[in-house]
Design a protein around this motif. Structure first.
Motif, short mmCIF file in Angstrom:
data_model
loop_
_atom_site.label_atom_id
_atom_site.label_comp_id
_atom_site.label_asym_id
_atom_site.label_seq_id
_atom_site.Cartn_x
_atom_site.Cartn_y
_atom_site.Cartn_z
N ILE A 134 0.84 -1.19 0.00
CA ILE A 134 0.00 0.00 0.00
C ILE A 134 0.87 1.25 0.00
O ILE A 134 1.92 1.29 0.65
CB ILE A 134 -0.92 0.01 1.24
N PHE A 135 0.45 2.23 -0.76
CA PHE A 135 1.03 3.57 -0.59
C PHE A 135 0.10 4.35 0.30
O PHE A 135 -1.05 4.61 -0.06
CB PHE A 135 1.20 4.30 -1.93
N TRP A 136 0.57 4.68 1.50
CA TRP A 136 -0.24 5.44 2.43
C TRP A 136 0.10 6.92 2.30
O TRP A 136 1.22 7.32 2.58
CB TRP A 136 -0.03 4.98 3.87
N ASP A 137 -0.87 7.69 1.80
CA ASP A 137 -0.68 9.13 1.65
C ASP A 137 -0.81 9.77 3.02
O ASP A 137 -1.91 9.90 3.57
CB ASP A 137 -1.72 9.70 0.68
N LEU A 138 0.32 10.15 3.61
CA LEU A 138 0.33 10.66 4.98
C LEU A 138 -0.36 12.01 5.09
O LEU A 138 -0.80 12.39 6.17
CB LEU A 138 1.77 10.77 5.47
N LYS A 139 -0.45 12.75 3.99
CA LYS A 139 -1.10 14.05 4.02
C LYS A 139 -2.62 13.93 3.91
O LYS A 139 -3.37 14.66 4.56
CB LYS A 139 -0.55 14.94 2.90
N LYS A 140 -3.08 12.99 3.07
CA LYS A 140 -4.51 12.81 2.88
C LYS A 140 -5.12 11.82 3.86
O LYS A 140 -6.34 11.76 4.02
CB LYS A 140 -4.80 12.36 1.44
N GLY A 141 -4.27 11.03 4.50
CA GLY A 141 -4.77 10.04 5.44
C GLY A 141 -5.52 8.91 4.77
O GLY A 141 -6.49 8.38 5.31
N TYR A 185 0.23 -1.74 10.02
CA TYR A 185 0.43 -0.62 9.12
C TYR A 185 1.31 0.44 9.79
O TYR A 185 2.23 0.98 9.18
CB TYR A 185 -0.91 0.00 8.73
N GLU A 186 1.01 0.73 11.05
CA GLU A 186 1.81 1.73 11.75
C GLU A 186 3.27 1.30 11.85
O GLU A 186 4.18 2.11 11.66
CB GLU A 186 1.23 1.96 13.16
N TRP A 187 3.50 0.01 12.13
CA TRP A 187 4.86 -0.49 12.29
C TRP A 187 5.65 -0.39 10.99
O TRP A 187 6.82 0.01 10.99
CB TRP A 187 4.83 -1.93 12.79
N THR A 188 5.01 -0.72 9.87
CA THR A 188 5.73 -0.68 8.59
C THR A 188 5.90 0.75 8.09
O THR A 188 6.92 1.07 7.46
CB THR A 188 5.02 -1.54 7.53
N ILE A 189 4.93 1.62 8.35
CA ILE A 189 5.11 3.03 8.00
C ILE A 189 6.27 3.61 8.80
O ILE A 189 7.10 4.36 8.27
CB ILE A 189 3.81 3.83 8.27
N ARG A 190 6.35 3.26 10.07
CA ARG A 190 7.46 3.71 10.92
C ARG A 190 8.79 3.19 10.36
O ARG A 190 9.80 3.89 10.38
CB ARG A 190 7.25 3.23 12.34
N ALA A 191 8.79 1.96 9.87
CA ALA A 191 10.01 1.38 9.30
C ALA A 191 10.49 2.21 8.10
O ALA A 191 11.70 2.50 7.99
CB ALA A 191 9.75 -0.06 8.86
N VAL A 192 9.57 2.58 7.24
CA VAL A 192 9.94 3.38 6.07
C VAL A 192 10.46 4.75 6.50
O VAL A 192 11.44 5.27 5.95
CB VAL A 192 8.75 3.51 5.10
N LYS A 193 9.83 5.34 7.50
CA LYS A 193 10.30 6.63 8.01
C LYS A 193 11.73 6.53 8.55
O LYS A 193 12.46 7.52 8.56
CB LYS A 193 9.36 7.13 9.12
N ARG A 194 12.11 5.33 9.00
CA ARG A 194 13.44 5.14 9.57
C ARG A 194 14.43 4.55 8.57
O ARG A 194 15.46 4.00 8.95
CB ARG A 194 13.34 4.27 10.83
N GLY A 195 14.09 4.67 7.29
CA GLY A 195 15.05 4.32 6.25
C GLY A 195 14.89 2.96 5.62
O GLY A 195 15.73 2.55 4.80
N TYR A 196 13.82 2.23 5.95
CA TYR A 196 13.60 0.92 5.36
C TYR A 196 12.80 1.01 4.06
O TYR A 196 12.08 1.99 3.82
CB TYR A 196 12.89 -0.01 6.35
N VAL A 243 -2.82 9.66 14.47
CA VAL A 243 -1.95 10.49 15.32
C VAL A 243 -0.52 9.98 15.26
O VAL A 243 0.44 10.77 15.23
CB VAL A 243 -2.46 10.50 16.77
N LEU A 244 -0.34 8.66 15.20
CA LEU A 244 0.99 8.08 15.20
C LEU A 244 1.73 8.25 13.87
O LEU A 244 2.96 8.36 13.86
CB LEU A 244 0.92 6.59 15.55
N VAL A 245 1.00 8.26 12.75
CA VAL A 245 1.68 8.23 11.46
C VAL A 245 1.64 9.55 10.70
O VAL A 245 2.45 9.77 9.79
CB VAL A 245 1.11 7.12 10.54
#
Length: 270
Positions: A134-141, A185-196, A243-245
């Motif tokens: 999934i591509f999660w659009d963080l701006k549009k939610g 979803y939150e865990w994998t989004i966090r992973a991408v934010k941390r360079g994964y 709130v988390l992502v």
């Protein structure tokens, strides 16, 4: 060593089939099954110990849910793993062939170490893709399913391979505030934010019955079902997820949109 992590709760035959699949794997001798027993009372644990020799049981009380189970399992793996050990998080209701784990590992080895490799879930009912990156659009939610070769920043943990060292870099789950749905979803989004990077391969497929999942169709749910932990529509946990992502500067707009969505569907509840 590859640690296969799964959580079980009183569905002994489903878990038995899953363990049989592990026994049939071409690299069976390299697998350690980390089984989180979330309060089973039907003999699942005893069966698992007899069926699979290299197993570690983590006991729960029936209130762990998915995030809690993954949290305790990842903490244990992180405490014992070695540098090149790998992890496969998997539901126990998935079905795959005898080469599945070997293929997943071979793909993971070919990628940079900061990669999460995901399989694609196919419905046993419709034979269509049901679990995709999934591509999660963080701006549009909002999340949008994408193809195997397209950019993805979010994926389910129904079947996910990664190096064990990723646990230290990404961290654990948030079981108290996000106990079940959206926790992966939150865990994998966090992973991408941390360079994964998330990689998904269309030849790494598994099947599952989506009818065994929790409550997902908002329009067909009662109030009690909507606010259950089994509901992917639960507004409390959805708000926690956002709130988390979501970046802070767009969070207010995102939350307002979610409130509107909730009230739009409210009239359909009974």
């Amino acid at each position: 060593m590859i640690y296969v992590i799964t959580a079980v709760h009183n569905r002994i035959e489903t878990t038995r089939i899953f363990i049989n699949k592990l026994n049939q794997q071409t690299i069976n001798e390299s697998i350690m099954l980390v089984l989180v027993d979330d309060g089973c009372t039907d003999g699942t644990v005893e069966m698992a110990q007899k069926q699979f020799s290299n197993i570690h049981i983590i006991a729960g009380d029936g209130n762990l849910w998915w995030a809690g189970a993954m949290d305790v399992a990842l903490r244990w793996v992180n405490s014992v793993c070695k540098k090149d050990d790998m992890v496969l998080i998997s539901n126990d209701d998935v079905d795959f062939d005898e080469n599945y784990i070997e293929r997943g590992i071979s793909k993971l080895i070919k990628e940079p170490r900061n990669t999460l490799v995901s399989g694609i879930g196919v419905s046993i009912n419709t034979h269509q893709y049901k679990t995709t990156p999934i591509f999660w659009d963080l701006k549009k939610g909002r999340g949008y399913p994408v193809g195997p070769n397209e950019y993805s920043n979010c994926v389910a943990t129904r079947s996910l391979f990664f190096y064990a060292e990723a646990i230290r870099n990404i961290g654990y789950f948030h079981p108290k505030i996000l106990p079940h749905y959206q926790s992966d979803y939150e865990w994998t989004i966090r992973a991408v934010k941390r360079g994964y990077t998330i990689k998904c391969y269309d030849d790494l497929t598994y099947s599952f019955d989506e009818k065994t999942c929790g409550y997902g169709n908002f329009r067909k749910l009662t109030y009690r079902q909507v606010f259950s932990k089994k509901s992917s529509c639960n507004p409390f946990y959805r708000f926690t997820f956002y709130v988390l992502v979501t970046p802070l500067h767009v969070l207010p707009v995102c939350l307002v949109n979610q409130v509107r969505r909730l009230f739009k569907n409210d009239k359909n509840l009974s």
